[in-house]
Scaffold this motif. Structure first.
Motif, PDB file in Angstrom:
ATOM      1  N   LEU A 163       1.033  -1.155   0.056  1.00 28.91           N
ATOM      2  CA  LEU A 163      -0.048  -0.076   0.016  1.00 28.91           C
ATOM      3  C   LEU A 163       0.868   1.210  -0.345  1.00 28.91           C
ATOM      4  O   LEU A 163       0.511   2.282  -0.569  1.00 28.91           O
ATOM      5  CB  LEU A 163      -0.854   0.102   1.237  1.00 28.91           C
ATOM      6  N   TRP A 164       1.968   1.171   0.813  1.00 26.13           N
ATOM      7  CA  TRP A 164       3.041   2.461   0.693  1.00 26.13           C
ATOM      8  C   TRP A 164       3.574   2.583  -0.524  1.00 26.13           C
ATOM      9  O   TRP A 164       3.732   3.688  -1.113  1.00 26.13           O
ATOM     10  CB  TRP A 164       3.914   1.995   1.729  1.00 26.13           C
ATOM     11  N   PHE A 165       3.856   1.374  -1.407  1.00 26.79           N
ATOM     12  CA  PHE A 165       4.627   1.673  -2.565  1.00 26.79           C
ATOM     13  C   PHE A 165       3.515   2.107  -3.540  1.00 26.79           C
ATOM     14  O   PHE A 165       3.664   2.981  -4.264  1.00 26.79           O
ATOM     15  CB  PHE A 165       5.248   0.354  -2.913  1.00 26.79           C
ATOM     16  N   ASP A 166       2.348   1.569  -3.794  1.00 25.37           N
ATOM     17  CA  ASP A 166       1.416   1.760  -4.737  1.00 25.37           C
ATOM     18  C   ASP A 166       0.068   1.389  -4.441  1.00 25.37           C
ATOM     19  O   ASP A 166      -0.196   0.041  -4.306  1.00 25.37           O
ATOM     20  CB  ASP A 166       1.960   1.403  -6.351  1.00 25.37           C
ATOM     21  N   ALA A 167      -0.979   2.301  -4.165  1.00 21.85           N
ATOM     22  CA  ALA A 167      -2.251   1.902  -3.626  1.00 21.85           C
ATOM     23  C   ALA A 167      -3.160   1.379  -4.794  1.00 21.85           C
ATOM     24  O   ALA A 167      -3.920   0.449  -4.467  1.00 21.85           O
ATOM     25  CB  ALA A 167      -2.876   3.123  -3.024  1.00 21.85           C
ATOM     26  N   ILE A 168      -2.871   1.736  -5.998  1.00 29.06           N
ATOM     27  CA  ILE A 168      -3.714   0.914  -6.843  1.00 29.06           C
ATOM     28  C   ILE A 168      -3.436  -0.441  -7.143  1.00 29.06           C
ATOM     29  O   ILE A 168      -4.112  -1.142  -7.404  1.00 29.06           O
ATOM     30  CB  ILE A 168      -3.630   2.032  -8.145  1.00 29.06           C
ATOM     31  N   LEU A 169      -1.980  -0.536  -7.491  1.00 29.56           N
ATOM     32  CA  LEU A 169      -1.603  -2.137  -7.631  1.00 29.56           C
ATOM     33  C   LEU A 169      -1.992  -2.769  -6.320  1.00 29.56           C
ATOM     34  O   LEU A 169      -2.327  -3.872  -6.617  1.00 29.56           O
ATOM     35  CB  LEU A 169       0.068  -2.138  -7.653  1.00 29.56           C
ATOM     36  N   PHE A 170      -1.916  -2.168  -5.134  1.00 29.32           N
ATOM     37  CA  PHE A 170      -2.318  -3.092  -4.129  1.00 29.32           C
ATOM     38  C   PHE A 170      -3.926  -3.294  -4.269  1.00 29.32           C
ATOM     39  O   PHE A 170      -4.358  -4.732  -3.901  1.00 29.32           O
ATOM     40  CB  PHE A 170      -2.232  -2.366  -2.637  1.00 29.32           C
ATOM     41  N   ALA A 171      -4.691  -2.421  -4.433  1.00 26.98           N
ATOM     42  CA  ALA A 171      -6.442  -2.766  -4.634  1.00 26.98           C
ATOM     43  C   ALA A 171      -6.418  -4.010  -5.323  1.00 26.98           C
ATOM     44  O   ALA A 171      -7.279  -5.033  -5.346  1.00 26.98           O
ATOM     45  CB  ALA A 171      -6.951  -1.520  -5.108  1.00 26.98           C
ATOM     46  N   ILE A 172      -5.733  -4.092  -6.673  1.00 25.97           N
ATOM     47  CA  ILE A 172      -5.852  -5.274  -7.518  1.00 25.97           C
ATOM     48  C   ILE A 172      -5.699  -6.500  -6.984  1.00 25.97           C
ATOM     49  O   ILE A 172      -6.374  -7.604  -7.096  1.00 25.97           O
ATOM     50  CB  ILE A 172      -4.895  -4.872  -8.839  1.00 25.97           C
ATOM     51  N   VAL A 173      -4.286  -6.423  -6.202  1.00 19.68           N
ATOM     52  CA  VAL A 173      -4.105  -7.547  -5.359  1.00 19.68           C
ATOM     53  C   VAL A 173      -5.203  -7.953  -4.363  1.00 19.68           C
ATOM     54  O   VAL A 173      -5.509  -9.329  -4.487  1.00 19.68           O
ATOM     55  CB  VAL A 173      -2.717  -7.548  -4.802  1.00 19.68           C
ATOM     56  N   ILE A 174      -5.713  -7.183  -3.841  1.00 19.61           N
ATOM     57  CA  ILE A 174      -6.408  -7.587  -2.768  1.00 19.61           C
ATOM     58  C   ILE A 174      -7.824  -8.257  -3.195  1.00 19.61           C
ATOM     59  O   ILE A 174      -8.537  -9.060  -3.004  1.00 19.61           O
ATOM     60  CB  ILE A 174      -7.023  -6.492  -1.711  1.00 19.61           C
ATOM     61  N   VAL A 175      -8.318  -7.653  -4.415  1.00 22.19           N
ATOM     62  CA  VAL A 175      -9.581  -8.084  -5.202  1.00 22.19           C
ATOM     63  C   VAL A 175      -9.468  -9.436  -5.656  1.00 22.19           C
ATOM     64  O   VAL A 175     -10.427 -10.535  -5.620  1.00 22.19           O
ATOM     65  CB  VAL A 175      -9.827  -7.092  -6.346  1.00 22.19           C
ATOM     66  N   ILE A 176      -8.113  -9.879  -6.101  1.00 24.32           N
ATOM     67  CA  ILE A 176      -8.075 -11.074  -6.657  1.00 24.32           C
ATOM     68  C   ILE A 176      -8.128 -12.168  -5.514  1.00 24.32           C
ATOM     69  O   ILE A 176      -8.657 -13.090  -5.570  1.00 24.32           O
ATOM     70  CB  ILE A 176      -6.744 -11.075  -7.384  1.00 24.32           C
ATOM     71  N   TYR A 177      -7.361 -11.898  -4.357  1.00 23.15           N
ATOM     72  CA  TYR A 177      -7.311 -12.945  -3.274  1.00 23.15           C
ATOM     73  C   TYR A 177      -8.717 -12.927  -2.602  1.00 23.15           C
ATOM     74  O   TYR A 177      -8.825 -13.873  -1.977  1.00 23.15           O
ATOM     75  CB  TYR A 177      -6.239 -12.288  -2.365  1.00 23.15           C
ATOM     76  N   ALA A 178      -9.218 -11.750  -2.672  1.00 23.77           N
ATOM     77  CA  ALA A 178     -10.739 -11.969  -1.867  1.00 23.77           C
ATOM     78  C   ALA A 178     -11.751 -12.908  -2.684  1.00 23.77           C
ATOM     79  O   ALA A 178     -12.239 -13.619  -2.120  1.00 23.77           O
ATOM     80  CB  ALA A 178     -11.241 -10.494  -1.834  1.00 23.77           C
ATOM     81  N   ILE A 179     -11.470 -12.818  -4.008  1.00 26.47           N
ATOM     82  CA  ILE A 179     -12.305 -13.887  -4.804  1.00 26.47           C
ATOM     83  C   ILE A 179     -11.812 -15.268  -4.624  1.00 26.47           C
ATOM     84  O   ILE A 179     -12.608 -16.123  -4.356  1.00 26.47           O
ATOM     85  CB  ILE A 179     -11.999 -13.604  -6.135  1.00 26.47           C
ATOM     86  N   VAL A 180     -10.477 -15.520  -4.394  1.00 22.97           N
ATOM     87  CA  VAL A 180      -9.935 -16.945  -4.237  1.00 22.97           C
ATOM     88  C   VAL A 180     -10.246 -17.264  -2.822  1.00 22.97           C
ATOM     89  O   VAL A 180     -10.756 -18.475  -2.416  1.00 22.97           O
ATOM     90  CB  VAL A 180      -8.327 -16.910  -4.231  1.00 22.97           C
ATOM     91  N   GLY A 181     -10.790 -16.472  -1.763  1.00 20.37           N
ATOM     92  CA  GLY A 181     -11.150 -16.763  -0.471  1.00 20.37           C
ATOM     93  C   GLY A 181     -12.558 -17.338  -0.405  1.00 20.37           C
ATOM     94  O   GLY A 181     -12.530 -18.226   0.312  1.00 20.37           O
ATOM     95  N   VAL A 182     -13.401 -17.021  -1.317  1.00 26.66           N
ATOM     96  CA  VAL A 182     -14.646 -17.724  -1.392  1.00 26.66           C
ATOM     97  C   VAL A 182     -14.453 -19.239  -1.758  1.00 26.66           C
ATOM     98  O   VAL A 182     -15.322 -20.106  -1.010  1.00 26.66           O
ATOM     99  CB  VAL A 182     -15.456 -16.916  -2.580  1.00 26.66           C
ATOM    100  N   PHE A 183     -13.589 -19.473  -2.747  1.00 26.28           N
ATOM    101  CA  PHE A 183     -13.460 -20.958  -2.980  1.00 26.28           C
ATOM    102  C   PHE A 183     -12.745 -21.613  -1.891  1.00 26.28           C
ATOM    103  O   PHE A 183     -12.850 -22.895  -1.714  1.00 26.28           O
ATOM    104  CB  PHE A 183     -12.582 -20.968  -4.251  1.00 26.28           C
ATOM    105  N   VAL A 184     -11.863 -21.154  -1.307  1.00 30.29           N
ATOM    106  CA  VAL A 184     -11.116 -21.714  -0.143  1.00 30.29           C
ATOM    107  C   VAL A 184     -12.129 -22.112   0.911  1.00 30.29           C
ATOM    108  O   VAL A 184     -11.966 -22.867   1.573  1.00 30.29           O
ATOM    109  CB  VAL A 184      -9.808 -20.827   0.276  1.00 30.29           C
ATOM    110  N   ALA A 185     -12.880 -21.174   1.347  1.00 31.88           N
ATOM    111  CA  ALA A 185     -13.998 -21.242   2.486  1.00 31.88           C
ATOM    112  C   ALA A 185     -14.968 -22.492   1.877  1.00 31.88           C
ATOM    113  O   ALA A 185     -15.331 -23.410   2.730  1.00 31.88           O
ATOM    114  CB  ALA A 185     -14.642 -19.972   2.517  1.00 31.88           C
TER     115      ALA A 185
END
Length: 583
Positions: A163-185
């Motif tokens: 987030l410190w380095f680049d907030a926009i790139l960080f937002a992309i990463v979080i969205v992708i991992y959140a989608i994956v979390g649904v399948f893991v659950a």
């Protein structure tokens, strides 16, 4: 017990067991904070090095400073990382193993407190599986839970760095991992049910293997090895199906996380070129961001697989709690008092009992046994003899009627004082994998060695015990495997002599012995029964014809009472049986 949520099980695990070791866990948490900080610092260090090498950034470090301090910083961070990791692992392992020991103690305490009927209602393999297989599964879960906290802190620290380095790139990463979390659950939910089934199967397998080993003599004599192999093969196949289902589900976790990481990198590469060209970020900042993202893959994989392992572990913990939370149905009444000392007079007052089916094992039994009397219970198998005897120490509770000892209702006295008044010698002498001295000492814990030896002499056991390799200190093996049947029975008699209880229960104590062993034990029994109220179950009438009273039972009822001579003269059921046996 009803299925419990993961949150409620986790709360119970913490409240009842882990919280006892909070100082260790608090230190481990501090170590995790240092560990996650070291991970995040690596990303910032890489960004600082690249900024210095490229001359980019707002305040690039001179090359000389990068060359001097860069390697030292990396090595220093590595040492901090390694030291924190060791401390975390050691502290967590100590707390987890201590908690597991506490769980095992609680399970064993409850297992020994349960009623005789409750213990017989579940195969022994299921009890053993809780102490072995289930504990192993939960141990793995506790280890992974500790790693999960570490991974979560590391994940958070690396997210802050990104987030410190680049907030926009960080937002992309979080969205992708959140989608994956649904399948893991979803994978974890499926594993929870499969894990519970796997633990039950482990108990059934333990019971099956135990039966095959303990019944080896019968298996080989009747040549039913093919049948036993078929039973085992079916059980192994059934277990394989469940374990495969679990393995295939677990196998999905890391690939899904890997795909998520790959997708994140692919999208970021596409976006970062535009970001650099527009001046929104620098190459050194991108390098730091990518370092953090690559470091993120390890804690992300750990957190992804944690749910699967956690569901398996909580499935095992749920089975353990089903034992820990079980309540005995036979317990001390409110206001129960100790049974006062007395000679041991017994009265059964219109007692009935059934094992749950429609037929009654004991029905309407009324019987008075005077103190010091020997009373023999005879009758066909299933007549209710053993059931009646088991009601006396409250191994079972009558459905109706009452039982008195020295005029006191046994449901109103403490179980401890009630059972202290009785000694039991059964057909199958129960011996433990301990020394002869310890096996006899169960009769009265705390007895002196001299008292134990005296009890063995009274039971005609001293001579053969003295010939054992280490005499009284010889370990007898599982079930007393190193002894003959007669020797095992004399150890059991010595235990009863040592207890010196006023009421003696003899359940087919000589039925499985050879003539020489029976003669020795009958002599010992005459000494043991002298002056005690004795209840005897016997199929061989020759062993009880001198009893003060013989009680003939059939279908749970008393059909005849009297002495041997009186019953023979009456010409009833006892007389017919005596005519067949006593020729």
């Amino acid at each position: 017990m009803a299925d419990q949520s993961t949150v409620s099980l986790a709360r119970r695990l913490w409240r009842d067991y882990l919280v006892r070791y909070w100082p260790r866990l608090a230190l481990a948490l501090a170590g995790m904070a240092v560990y996650s900080g070291a991970n995040a610092a690596i990303a910032f260090g890489v960004e600082w090095v690249f900024a210095g090498l490229s001359g980019a950034g707002d305040d690039p470090a001179p090359l000389g400073r990068v060359a001097s301090f860069g390697p030292l910083a990396i090595v220093g961070l590595g040492l901090v990382y390694a030291g924190a990791l060791y401390a975390i692992s050691r502290l967590n392992a100590g707390a987890a193993l201590s908690a597991l020991r506490d769980i095992q103690n609680d399970m064993f305490d409850k297992m020994t407190a349960l009623d005789f009927a409750q213990l017989r209602g579940e195969v022994s393999g299921q009890f053993m599986a809780r102490f072995t297989n289930d504990i192993t599964v939960l141990r793995e879960t506790l280890n992974r839970l500790a790693n999960g906290v570490r991974d979560a802190l590391t994940f958070a620290g690396l997210c802050i760095a990104m987030l410190w380095f680049d907030a926009i790139l960080f937002a992309i990463v979080i969205v992708i991992y959140a989608i994956v979390g649904v399948f893991v659950a979803r994978i974890g939910k499926m594993l929870r049910g499969a894990s519970r089934k796997a633990q039950e199967q482990a108990g059934d397998l333990t019971a099956l293997i135990g039966e095959s080993v303990s019944g080896a003599r019968m298996v080989k004599t009747y040549q039913i090895e093919p049948l036993e192999r078929a039973r085992a093969s079916d059980a192994f196949d059934e277990r394989m199906v469940v374990l495969k289902k679990m393995a295939y589900a677990r196998a999905l976790n890391e690939p899904v996380i890997f795909i998520a990481g790959s997708a994140a990198v692919a999208v970021i590469i596409g976006v970062v070129a535009w970001r650099i060209s527009s001046g929104a970020t620098t190459f050194s900042e991108f390098t730091g961001f990518m370092t953090a993202l690559l470091l993120l893959s390890q804690p992300a994989r750990g957190l992804g697989t944690l749910n699967a392992v956690m569901q398996e572990g909580f499935g095992a913990f749920e089975r353990m709690l089903s034992l820990i939370d079980a309540q005995p149905t036979i317990k001390n009444a409110e206001g129960a008092f100790d049974l006062p000392p007395g000679p041991g007079a017994i009265r059964f007052d219109n007692v009935s009992f059934s094992y749950g089916d429609a037929s009654k094992a004991v029905e309407g039994v009324t019987l008075d046994i005077s103190a010091g009397q020997m009373v023999a219970l005879v009758g066909a198998s299933g007549a209710g003899k053993s059931t009646l005897m088991n009601l006396l120490p409250r191994l079972y509770e009558p459905a109706s009627g009452r039982i008195f000892i020295d005029g006191e209702d046994i449901t109103q006295v403490t179980l401890r004082s009630l059972r202290a008044r009785m000694a039991l010698v059964s057909q199958e002498a129960v011996l433990f994998n301990m020394s002869a001295l310890e096996n006899i000492a169960f009769g009265r814990p705390g007895a002196s060695r001299a008292e134990i030896i005296q009890a063995a002499e009274n039971a005609a056991a001293n001579d053969f015990i003295a010939q054992l390799p280490n005499a009284y200190d010889t370990v007898l093996g599982e079930g007393g495997a190193t002894l003959s049947g007669g020797q095992r029975q004399r150890i059991a008699l010595a235990r009863a002599f040592l207890k010196d209880a006023p009421i003696l229960l003899l359940d087919e104590a000589t039925s499985a012995l050879d003539a020489e062993s029976e003669a020795k034990i009958q002599d010992a029994l005459k000494r043991l029964t002298a002056g005690r109220t004795t209840l005897v179950i016997a199929h061989r009438l020759s062993t009880v014809k001198d009893a003060d009273m013989i009680v003939v039972m059939d279908n749970g009822r008393i059909i005849e009472t009297g002495t041997h001579d009186e019953l023979v003269e009456n010409g009833g059921a006892y007389a017919r049986q005596a005519a067949l046996q006593l020729v």
